[in-house]
Design a protein around this motif. Structure first.
Motif, PDB file in Angstrom:
ATOM      1  N   ASP A  53       0.792  -1.214   0.000  1.00  0.00           N
ATOM      2  CA  ASP A  53       0.000   0.000   0.000  1.00  0.00           C
ATOM      3  C   ASP A  53       0.832   1.276   0.000  1.00  0.00           C
ATOM      4  N   GLU A  54       2.160   1.161  -0.152  1.00  0.00           N
ATOM      5  CA  GLU A  54       2.990   2.359  -0.205  1.00  0.00           C
ATOM      6  C   GLU A  54       4.347   2.081  -0.838  1.00  0.00           C
ATOM      7  N   VAL A  55       4.957   3.153  -1.342  1.00  0.00           N
ATOM      8  CA  VAL A  55       6.336   3.113  -1.823  1.00  0.00           C
ATOM      9  C   VAL A  55       7.105   4.074  -0.926  1.00  0.00           C
ATOM     10  N   ARG A  56       8.179   3.564  -0.319  1.00  0.00           N
ATOM     11  CA  ARG A  56       8.948   4.337   0.657  1.00  0.00           C
ATOM     12  C   ARG A  56      10.387   4.475   0.166  1.00  0.00           C
ATOM     13  N   VAL A  57      10.889   5.723   0.147  1.00  0.00           N
ATOM     14  CA  VAL A  57      12.274   6.012  -0.234  1.00  0.00           C
ATOM     15  C   VAL A  57      12.972   6.565   0.997  1.00  0.00           C
ATOM     16  N   VAL A  58      14.107   5.958   1.360  1.00  0.00           N
ATOM     17  CA  VAL A  58      14.887   6.395   2.514  1.00  0.00           C
ATOM     18  C   VAL A  58      16.288   6.727   2.027  1.00  0.00           C
ATOM     19  N   ALA A  59      16.747   7.958   2.309  1.00  0.00           N
ATOM     20  CA  ALA A  59      18.070   8.393   1.849  1.00  0.00           C
ATOM     21  C   ALA A  59      18.837   9.033   2.993  1.00  0.00           C
ATOM     22  N   ASP A  60      20.117   8.722   3.067  1.00  0.00           N
ATOM     23  CA  ASP A  60      20.997   9.365   4.038  1.00  0.00           C
ATOM     24  C   ASP A  60      21.523  10.664   3.437  1.00  0.00           C
ATOM     25  N   LEU A  61      21.328  11.770   4.140  1.00  0.00           N
ATOM     26  CA  LEU A  61      21.821  13.079   3.706  1.00  0.00           C
ATOM     27  C   LEU A  61      22.568  13.722   4.877  1.00  0.00           C
ATOM     28  N   PRO A  62      23.728  13.192   5.220  1.00  0.00           N
ATOM     29  CA  PRO A  62      24.434  13.713   6.392  1.00  0.00           C
ATOM     30  C   PRO A  62      24.864  15.163   6.213  1.00  0.00           C
ATOM     31  N   GLY A  63      24.697  15.940   7.273  1.00  0.00           N
ATOM     32  CA  GLY A  63      25.167  17.318   7.270  1.00  0.00           C
ATOM     33  C   GLY A  63      24.269  18.314   6.572  1.00  0.00           C
TER      34      GLY A  63
END
Length: 131
Positions: free
Chosen positions: A55-65
């Motif tokens: 029921d969903e599309v999830r995008v997880v990204a690391d953006l340090p700083g």
């Protein structure tokens, strides 16, 4: 007891993996400030995961700083574009989504350097009757 990273048992192993990855990517010395180094943005030390769960599309990204206000997101239903910048880094990445999403349902959160964007899948096409 103070930890001494020089005594880390896997250091040699990880250095060898990094060396082999650099060879495969045409000699880009990731993380060393040279070509493909500190200013390379996504792909150098940024990790992006895409999860397609019913029921969903999830995008997880690391953006340090990066500060929350320095993140720009755009989506056309098939591709998510993430642009962000900090004093030392610039990120600009287009991520192909695993299926069409309704970009108007996007919910984004940013906490401790981790960006998470959740989309509802796009409604399936309606039937068109021929008269």
């Amino acid at each position: 007891m103070v930890r001494d990273d020089r005594d880390e048992p896997f250091d040699d192993f990880f250095r060898e993996i990094e060396r082999m990855m650099n060879e495969m990517t045409g000699g880009a010395n990731v993380g060393a400030g040279g070509p493909g180094g500190a200013d390379a943005g996504f792909g150098s030390d940024t990790h992006v995961d895409i999860h397609d769960v019913g029921d969903e599309v999830r995008v997880v990204a690391d953006l340090p700083g990066v500060e929350k206000g320095d993140i720009d997101l755009e989506c056309d239903g098939r591709t998510l574009t993430v642009s962000a910048h900090s004093e030392h880094r610039e990120y600009d990445e287009r991520v192909s989504l695993p299926r069409r999403v309704d970009e108007h349902t996007a919910e984004a959160t940013y906490n401790n350097g981790v960006l998470e964007v959740v989309f509802d899948p796009a409604a399936s096409s309606s039937d068109i009757s021929v008269e």
